[in-house]
Design a protein around this motif. Structure first.
Motif, PDB file in Angstrom:
ATOM      1  N   THR A   1     -83.865  50.826 -34.744  1.00  0.00           N
ATOM      2  CA  THR A   1     -83.022  51.031 -33.460  1.00  0.00           C
ATOM      3  C   THR A   1     -82.713  52.185 -33.003  1.00  0.00           C
ATOM      4  O   THR A   1     -82.507  52.430 -32.249  1.00  0.00           O
ATOM      5  CB  THR A   1     -81.109  50.044 -33.110  1.00  0.00           C
ATOM      6  OG1 THR A   1     -81.151  50.238 -32.356  1.00  0.00           O
ATOM      7  CG2 THR A   1     -80.699  50.437 -34.253  1.00  0.00           C
TER       8      THR A   1
ATOM      9  N   GLY B   1     -81.069  57.286 -31.082  1.00  0.00           N
ATOM     10  CA  GLY B   1     -81.359  58.005 -29.299  1.00  0.00           C
ATOM     11  C   GLY B   1     -81.018  56.958 -27.984  1.00  0.00           C
ATOM     12  O   GLY B   1     -79.965  55.696 -28.344  1.00  0.00           O
ATOM     13  N   ASP B   2     -80.860  57.141 -26.692  1.00  0.00           N
ATOM     14  CA  ASP B   2     -80.696  56.645 -26.039  1.00  0.00           C
ATOM     15  C   ASP B   2     -81.095  55.611 -25.510  1.00  0.00           C
ATOM     16  O   ASP B   2     -81.884  55.782 -24.360  1.00  0.00           O
ATOM     17  CB  ASP B   2     -80.397  57.685 -24.762  1.00  0.00           C
ATOM     18  CG  ASP B   2     -79.471  57.501 -23.672  1.00  0.00           C
ATOM     19  OD1 ASP B   2     -79.037  56.123 -23.693  1.00  0.00           O
ATOM     20  OD2 ASP B   2     -79.831  58.014 -22.517  1.00  0.00           O
ATOM     21  N   THR B   3     -81.464  54.594 -26.295  1.00  0.00           N
ATOM     22  CA  THR B   3     -82.516  54.178 -25.396  1.00  0.00           C
ATOM     23  C   THR B   3     -82.077  52.582 -24.992  1.00  0.00           C
ATOM     24  O   THR B   3     -82.846  51.779 -24.469  1.00  0.00           O
ATOM     25  CB  THR B   3     -83.333  53.441 -26.532  1.00  0.00           C
ATOM     26  OG1 THR B   3     -83.070  53.171 -28.025  1.00  0.00           O
ATOM     27  CG2 THR B   3     -84.646  54.549 -27.001  1.00  0.00           C
TER      28      THR B   3
ATOM     29  N   ARG C   1     -82.908  51.254 -21.614  1.00  0.00           N
ATOM     30  CA  ARG C   1     -84.270  51.620 -21.037  1.00  0.00           C
ATOM     31  C   ARG C   1     -84.794  50.133 -21.967  1.00  0.00           C
ATOM     32  O   ARG C   1     -86.886  50.332 -21.771  1.00  0.00           O
ATOM     33  CB  ARG C   1     -84.983  52.857 -21.787  1.00  0.00           C
ATOM     34  CG  ARG C   1     -84.344  54.071 -21.327  1.00  0.00           C
ATOM     35  CD  ARG C   1     -84.453  55.067 -22.241  1.00  0.00           C
ATOM     36  NE  ARG C   1     -86.054  55.590 -22.638  1.00  0.00           N
ATOM     37  CZ  ARG C   1     -86.438  56.264 -23.926  1.00  0.00           C
ATOM     38  NH1 ARG C   1     -85.569  56.721 -24.030  1.00  0.00           N
ATOM     39  NH2 ARG C   1     -88.252  56.113 -23.616  1.00  0.00           N
ATOM     40  N   SER C   2     -84.943  49.593 -22.808  1.00  0.00           N
ATOM     41  CA  SER C   2     -85.818  48.120 -23.331  1.00  0.00           C
ATOM     42  C   SER C   2     -84.414  46.815 -23.957  1.00  0.00           C
ATOM     43  O   SER C   2     -83.678  47.286 -24.326  1.00  0.00           O
ATOM     44  CB  SER C   2     -85.973  48.317 -24.620  1.00  0.00           C
ATOM     45  OG  SER C   2     -86.868  46.761 -24.647  1.00  0.00           O
TER      46      SER C   2
ATOM     47  N   VAL D   1     -83.899  46.771 -27.800  1.00  0.00           N
ATOM     48  CA  VAL D   1     -83.333  47.704 -28.517  1.00  0.00           C
ATOM     49  C   VAL D   1     -81.796  46.792 -29.364  1.00  0.00           C
ATOM     50  O   VAL D   1     -80.943  46.446 -28.047  1.00  0.00           O
ATOM     51  CB  VAL D   1     -83.360  48.908 -28.043  1.00  0.00           C
ATOM     52  CG1 VAL D   1     -82.149  49.838 -29.216  1.00  0.00           C
ATOM     53  CG2 VAL D   1     -84.367  49.896 -27.436  1.00  0.00           C
TER      54      VAL D   1
ATOM     55  N   LEU E   1     -88.590  50.381 -32.738  1.00  0.00           N
ATOM     56  CA  LEU E   1     -87.831  51.027 -31.353  1.00  0.00           C
ATOM     57  C   LEU E   1     -87.596  52.075 -31.385  1.00  0.00           C
ATOM     58  O   LEU E   1     -86.909  52.818 -30.532  1.00  0.00           O
ATOM     59  CB  LEU E   1     -87.658  49.679 -31.014  1.00  0.00           C
ATOM     60  CG  LEU E   1     -88.021  48.135 -30.451  1.00  0.00           C
ATOM     61  CD1 LEU E   1     -87.064  47.030 -29.862  1.00  0.00           C
ATOM     62  CD2 LEU E   1     -89.395  48.224 -29.836  1.00  0.00           C
ATOM     63  N   GLU E   2     -86.775  52.457 -32.938  1.00  0.00           N
ATOM     64  CA  GLU E   2     -86.125  53.922 -32.740  1.00  0.00           C
ATOM     65  C   GLU E   2     -87.591  54.983 -32.473  1.00  0.00           C
ATOM     66  O   GLU E   2     -86.480  55.828 -31.491  1.00  0.00           O
ATOM     67  CB  GLU E   2     -85.936  53.942 -34.694  1.00  0.00           C
ATOM     68  CG  GLU E   2     -85.477  55.608 -34.359  1.00  0.00           C
ATOM     69  CD  GLU E   2     -85.162  55.837 -35.995  1.00  0.00           C
ATOM     70  OE1 GLU E   2     -84.337  57.166 -36.372  1.00  0.00           O
ATOM     71  OE2 GLU E   2     -84.401  55.081 -36.637  1.00  0.00           O
TER      72      GLU E   2
ATOM     73  N   ASN F   1     -90.556  54.207 -30.453  1.00  0.00           N
ATOM     74  CA  ASN F   1     -91.413  53.308 -29.542  1.00  0.00           C
ATOM     75  C   ASN F   1     -91.215  52.218 -28.932  1.00  0.00           C
ATOM     76  O   ASN F   1     -90.928  52.083 -29.187  1.00  0.00           O
ATOM     77  CB  ASN F   1     -93.098  53.974 -29.858  1.00  0.00           C
ATOM     78  CG  ASN F   1     -93.855  53.621 -29.059  1.00  0.00           C
ATOM     79  OD1 ASN F   1     -93.775  53.248 -27.824  1.00  0.00           O
ATOM     80  ND2 ASN F   1     -94.656  52.323 -29.713  1.00  0.00           N
ATOM     81  N   LEU F   2     -91.548  52.121 -27.582  1.00  0.00           N
ATOM     82  CA  LEU F   2     -90.455  50.987 -26.961  1.00  0.00           C
ATOM     83  C   LEU F   2     -91.228  50.234 -26.431  1.00  0.00           C
ATOM     84  O   LEU F   2     -90.912  49.420 -25.986  1.00  0.00           O
ATOM     85  CB  LEU F   2     -89.109  51.017 -25.611  1.00  0.00           C
ATOM     86  CG  LEU F   2     -87.879  52.306 -25.954  1.00  0.00           C
ATOM     87  CD1 LEU F   2     -87.323  52.891 -24.743  1.00  0.00           C
ATOM     88  CD2 LEU F   2     -87.477  51.584 -27.228  1.00  0.00           C
TER      89      LEU F   2
ATOM     90  N   LYS G   1     -92.750  46.185 -22.683  1.00  0.00           N
ATOM     91  CA  LYS G   1     -92.086  46.941 -23.807  1.00  0.00           C
ATOM     92  C   LYS G   1     -92.230  45.641 -24.847  1.00  0.00           C
ATOM     93  O   LYS G   1     -92.597  44.578 -24.606  1.00  0.00           O
ATOM     94  CB  LYS G   1     -90.510  46.089 -23.096  1.00  0.00           C
ATOM     95  CG  LYS G   1     -89.871  47.227 -22.055  1.00  0.00           C
ATOM     96  CD  LYS G   1     -89.874  48.360 -22.087  1.00  0.00           C
ATOM     97  CE  LYS G   1     -89.449  49.528 -21.144  1.00  0.00           C
ATOM     98  NZ  LYS G   1     -88.357  48.780 -19.982  1.00  0.00           N
TER      99      LYS G   1
END
Length: 297
Positions: free
Chosen positions: A12, A15-17, A20-21, A24, A247-248, A250-251, A258
């Motif tokens: 995970t 990051g600010d992800t 975005r998915s 995560v 996912l840390e 690449n999403l 996704k």
């Protein structure tokens, strides 16, 4: 070429992800379930950050780490646990007054980055081996030589294997110096991190040069972020290393598609096997990395 490959899944990150998915993981239960999914897909190691369950923001809360590790260990999978110890190094400065930290700063000393490691004694924890201009703006990641030596000594006392996170060539230089000084037990474990703005760029020639600078007895892995994640699996194996996906970093499984952590691991496993190498189990990974045997309650 490496014929016995350890696959790590970074579940995970910090990051600010989250927005975005939908895949995560955020809560301890979600992160632990994602760890089990990754292990079942072929990951021998899971790299774990935790997040505030309410906001999704990165966290250093020991209770959250405790819950994730408990759930992973109560599952029916055997997987090597790698906890981040990189949190607590963020410094965001005021451009007009550089001595004044602003919102987003989370900067603590070396010992205050390790309470979850001290309590939970994971197989591996990370040690980010240098400071870095972290992307655009005024954010820095701070990890000084004094901090690193203090952190490495404490991690060594705990009997935990440090994964030496290398974001640029100077970090590799200093990490190798810590190996020479006896602060890192053999075999040292390096993670060569490519494509983090503004660290080492995603360049196969640079990766090859960094591999040549590693200590002779080192175990190492490498990863690249975004769309370079899967090509880097092949790059790492061909140069003799292990691999990291998740996912840390690449999403996406493909453009517009996704991914889940399990799907990313499955794709990496396929690449490794197509190259003629073997993806090793958690048990074999422990042997390769020289991990200490632990008895867990």
């Amino acid at each position: 070429m490496n014929h016995e490959v350890i696959v790590t899944c970074a579940l995970t990150g910090a990051g600010d992800t989250v927005g975005r998915s939908p895949h995560v993981p955020v809560t301890p239960a979600q992160i632990a379930a994602s760890a089990v999914e990754a292990a079942n897909a072929g990951a021998a190691v899971v790299h774990i950050h935790v997040r505030d369950p309410e906001t999704g923001s990165p966290s250093r809360d020991v209770a959250l780490y405790r819950e994730v590790v408990r759930l992973v260990k109560e599952s029916d999978v055997d997987v090597v646990v790698n906890l981040t110890a990189g949190m607590g190094g963020d410094l965001v400065i005021d451009q007009g007054d550089p001595l004044k930290p602003v919102d987003g700063t989370d900067l603590v000393n070396a010992m205050d980055r390790l309470p979850h490691v001290e309590e939970l004694l994971p197989d591996i924890c990370t040690l980010d081996c240098g400071s870095l201009n972290f992307g655009e703006g005024s954010q820095l990641y701070v990890s000084t030589p004094d901090m690193l030596r203090a952190g490495a000594k404490r991690i060594q006392e705990l009997g935990v294997k440090p994964e030496l996170e290398i974001f640029d060539t100077g970090h590799l230089w200093f990490a190798s110096k810590m190996v020479e000084e006896g602060l890192i037990d053999a075999p040292p474990l390096f993670q060569l991190c490519m494509g983090i703005p503004y660290g080492a760029p995603v360049d196969p020639g640079l990766l090859q040069a960094m591999v040549k600078l590693l200590p002779d007895n080192a175990q190492w892995a490498s990863f690249a972020i975004g769309r370079d994640q899967m090509p880097w699996v092949a790059q790492s194996v061909l140069l003799g290393g292990h691999v990291r996906v998740g996912l840390e970093d690449n999403l996406y499984l493909a453009k517009g598609v996704k991914a889940t952590n399990g799907q990313l691991v499955e794709r990496a496993v396929g690449i490794v096997q197509d190259l003629g190498a073997t993806v090793v189990s958690a048990s074999r990974a422990r042997e390769i990395l020289g991990l200490k045997e632990r008895v867990h309650a």
